[in-house]
Design a protein around this motif. Structure first.
Motif, PDB file in Angstrom:
ATOM      1  N   ALA A 102      -9.862  73.479 -28.451  1.00  0.00           N
ATOM      2  CA  ALA A 102      -9.905  72.218 -29.195  1.00  0.00           C
ATOM      3  C   ALA A 102      -8.754  72.149 -30.208  1.00  0.00           C
ATOM      4  CB  ALA A 102     -11.240  72.073 -29.907  1.00  0.00           C
ATOM      5  N   HIS A 103      -8.404  73.273 -30.797  1.00  0.00           N
ATOM      6  CA  HIS A 103      -7.275  73.310 -31.733  1.00  0.00           C
ATOM      7  C   HIS A 103      -5.938  73.134 -31.017  1.00  0.00           C
ATOM      8  CE1 HIS A 103      -9.151  74.030 -35.529  1.00  0.00           C
ATOM      9  NE2 HIS A 103      -9.657  75.222 -35.219  1.00  0.00           N
ATOM     10  N   HIS A 104      -5.864  73.584 -29.776  1.00  0.00           N
ATOM     11  CA  HIS A 104      -4.580  73.626 -29.067  1.00  0.00           C
ATOM     12  C   HIS A 104      -4.640  72.847 -27.751  1.00  0.00           C
ATOM     13  CE1 HIS A 104      -3.232  76.628 -31.933  1.00  0.00           C
ATOM     14  NE2 HIS A 104      -4.306  77.359 -31.668  1.00  0.00           N
ATOM     15  N   SER A 105      -5.322  71.718 -27.759  1.00  0.00           N
ATOM     16  CA  SER A 105      -5.434  70.926 -26.535  1.00  0.00           C
ATOM     17  C   SER A 105      -4.082  70.453 -26.019  1.00  0.00           C
ATOM     18  CB  SER A 105      -6.351  69.713 -26.782  1.00  0.00           C
ATOM     19  OG  SER A 105      -5.844  68.922 -27.847  1.00  0.00           O
ATOM     20  N   GLU A 106      -3.122  70.295 -26.945  1.00  0.00           N
ATOM     21  CA  GLU A 106      -1.787  69.842 -26.519  1.00  0.00           C
ATOM     22  C   GLU A 106      -1.048  70.896 -25.713  1.00  0.00           C
ATOM     23  OE1 GLU A 106      -1.168  72.395 -29.967  1.00  0.00           O
ATOM     24  OE2 GLU A 106      -2.578  70.759 -29.551  1.00  0.00           O
ATOM     25  N   ALA A 107      -1.569  72.111 -25.706  1.00  0.00           N
ATOM     26  CA  ALA A 107      -0.926  73.182 -24.951  1.00  0.00           C
ATOM     27  C   ALA A 107      -1.240  73.099 -23.464  1.00  0.00           C
ATOM     28  CB  ALA A 107      -1.349  74.546 -25.490  1.00  0.00           C
ATOM     29  N   VAL A 108      -2.121  72.177 -23.083  1.00  0.00           N
ATOM     30  CA  VAL A 108      -2.461  71.967 -21.675  1.00  0.00           C
ATOM     31  C   VAL A 108      -1.867  70.633 -21.232  1.00  0.00           C
ATOM     32  CG1 VAL A 108      -4.302  71.734 -19.980  1.00  0.00           C
ATOM     33  CG2 VAL A 108      -4.605  73.252 -21.950  1.00  0.00           C
ATOM     34  N   SER A 109      -1.118  70.644 -20.158  1.00  0.00           N
ATOM     35  CA  SER A 109      -0.504  69.409 -19.662  1.00  0.00           C
ATOM     36  C   SER A 109      -0.584  69.377 -18.143  1.00  0.00           C
ATOM     37  CB  SER A 109       0.957  69.313 -20.109  1.00  0.00           C
ATOM     38  OG  SER A 109       1.709  70.413 -19.603  1.00  0.00           O
ATOM     39  N   ARG A 110      -0.490  68.171 -17.593  1.00  0.00           N
ATOM     40  CA  ARG A 110      -0.532  68.020 -16.141  1.00  0.00           C
ATOM     41  C   ARG A 110       0.636  67.153 -15.696  1.00  0.00           C
ATOM     42  NH1 ARG A 110      -3.448  69.081 -11.813  1.00  0.00           N
ATOM     43  NH2 ARG A 110      -3.630  67.589 -10.118  1.00  0.00           N
ATOM     44  N   SER A 111       1.378  67.663 -14.745  1.00  0.00           N
ATOM     45  CA  SER A 111       2.492  66.925 -14.154  1.00  0.00           C
ATOM     46  C   SER A 111       2.742  67.470 -12.757  1.00  0.00           C
ATOM     47  CB  SER A 111       3.762  67.073 -15.013  1.00  0.00           C
ATOM     48  OG  SER A 111       4.152  68.432 -15.079  1.00  0.00           O
ATOM     49  N   ASP A 112       3.467  66.764 -11.988  1.00  0.00           N
ATOM     50  CA  ASP A 112       3.797  67.110 -10.597  1.00  0.00           C
ATOM     51  C   ASP A 112       2.605  67.725  -9.849  1.00  0.00           C
ATOM     52  OD1 ASP A 112       3.719  69.766 -11.496  1.00  0.00           O
ATOM     53  OD2 ASP A 112       5.878  70.049 -11.422  1.00  0.00           O
ATOM     54  N   PHE A 113       1.442  67.110 -10.044  1.00  0.00           N
ATOM     55  CA  PHE A 113       0.206  67.505  -9.367  1.00  0.00           C
ATOM     56  C   PHE A 113      -0.332  68.864  -9.811  1.00  0.00           C
ATOM     57  CE2 PHE A 113       2.851  65.060  -6.370  1.00  0.00           C
ATOM     58  CZ  PHE A 113       2.097  63.899  -6.314  1.00  0.00           C
ATOM     59  N   ARG A 114       0.238  69.454 -10.861  1.00  0.00           N
ATOM     60  CA  ARG A 114      -0.200  70.767 -11.317  1.00  0.00           C
ATOM     61  C   ARG A 114      -0.522  70.721 -12.816  1.00  0.00           C
ATOM     62  NH1 ARG A 114       4.524  74.707  -9.481  1.00  0.00           N
ATOM     63  NH2 ARG A 114       5.713  73.104 -10.595  1.00  0.00           N
TER      64      ARG A 114
END
Length: 276
Positions: free
Chosen positions: A32-44
């Motif tokens: 929850a503190h670091h949600s920005e550390a997860v991203s989705r692009s190019d289907f991954r």
């Protein structure tokens, strides 16, 4: 006794039955503190650890998030303390607000936890049978002395498996016409009559909703303040079992008592979390 972890970024503190149960708590909280550390692009889906150089990419988002939570947990695993008690948070001398429906399994879990750490246990309850049964079923051993205080008569005939002559317990039935001041005096006298030097006192008040419904705000506040002051003389933890979310009047009274509350704890599924 339980495992405890506190977040060094905010005031979050959690207690779980064991170290293994803490993994989900720490991982979810840090995510929850670091949600920005997860991203989705190019289907991954990619996660990039904020604490080290580790980064991972996967097609399955759920798997990636779970892996990230496990990774985050490992960064704080060495800060998990074991063999601790919630009462230690207030040095066994303070007032704890327990945020849970009064007659719920979550509230019972905290009752058992606190009373298991007490030498002199005093339970002010509208359900004396429930309290005695909880202590009998959940504690490894009875406290040195237990006193259950209630306006309800105890149905001794419903507990044929309990030999009260062999249990260090007293059941005190009060006149329902008595007010908070008389109740508080009764509790104070019980402490005088039963405490021995070195005792840890665990004082449960599970009738706060009834007091708020029956008396004015000042009376309810004075009851808590005087009980807290009484324990200041001998040490011990006063626990107020309240479901403020379900009763706006209780919430109002608690706002006036905010300076009196040393710790607010919510209970859920055997886990305890510091609230507020």
């Amino acid at each position: 006794m339980m495992a405890r972890w506190g977040c060094d970024r905010c005031g979050f503190v959690a207690w779980t039955p064991d170290r293994a149960s803490m993994r989900e708590v720490t991982g979810s909280h840090l995510l929850a503190h670091h949600s920005e550390a997860v991203s989705r692009s190019d289907f991954r889906t990619t996660w990039d650890c904020p604490y080290c150089a580790t980064a991972k990419t996967a097609y399955d988002t759920d798997d990636a998030v779970e892996e990230f939570k496990t990774h985050l947990h490992e960064h704080v695993a060495d800060r998990i303390e074991e063999g601790v008690h919630v009462g230690e948070r207030v040095s066994w001398d303070g007032t704890v607000q327990v945020a849970a429906p009064v007659d719920s399994a979550d509230a019972d879990a905290l009752r058992a936890h606190f009373h298991d750490g007490g030498d002199l246990v005093i339970a002010v309850t509208a359900s004396p049978e429930r309290t005695v049964r909880l202590l009998h079923d959940e504690l490894e051993a009875w406290p040195r002395r237990t006193v259950v205080v209630s306006t309800e008569a105890y149905p001794f005939e419903k507990a044929p498996d309990l030999d009260f002559s062999e249990i260090p317990i007293e059941v005190v039935e009060l006149d329902p016409r008595l007010g908070p001041d008389e109740l508080g005096e009764t509790v104070s006298r019980i402490i005088d009559a039963n405490r021995v030097a070195g005792d840890v006192i665990s004082l449960e008040v599970s009738v706060f909703h009834e007091i708020v419904r029956s008396f004015d705000l000042q009376t309810a506040c004075d009851f808590v303040r005087m009980l807290s002051a009484r324990l200041d003389d001998d040490g011990g933890v006063l626990q107020l079992y309240v479901d403020a979310d379900a009763d706006p009047n209780v919430s109002t009274v608690l706002n006036f008592l905010d300076d009196e509350i040393d710790l607010k704890v919510a209970a859920e599924d055997g886990r305890f979390v510091r609230r507020g």
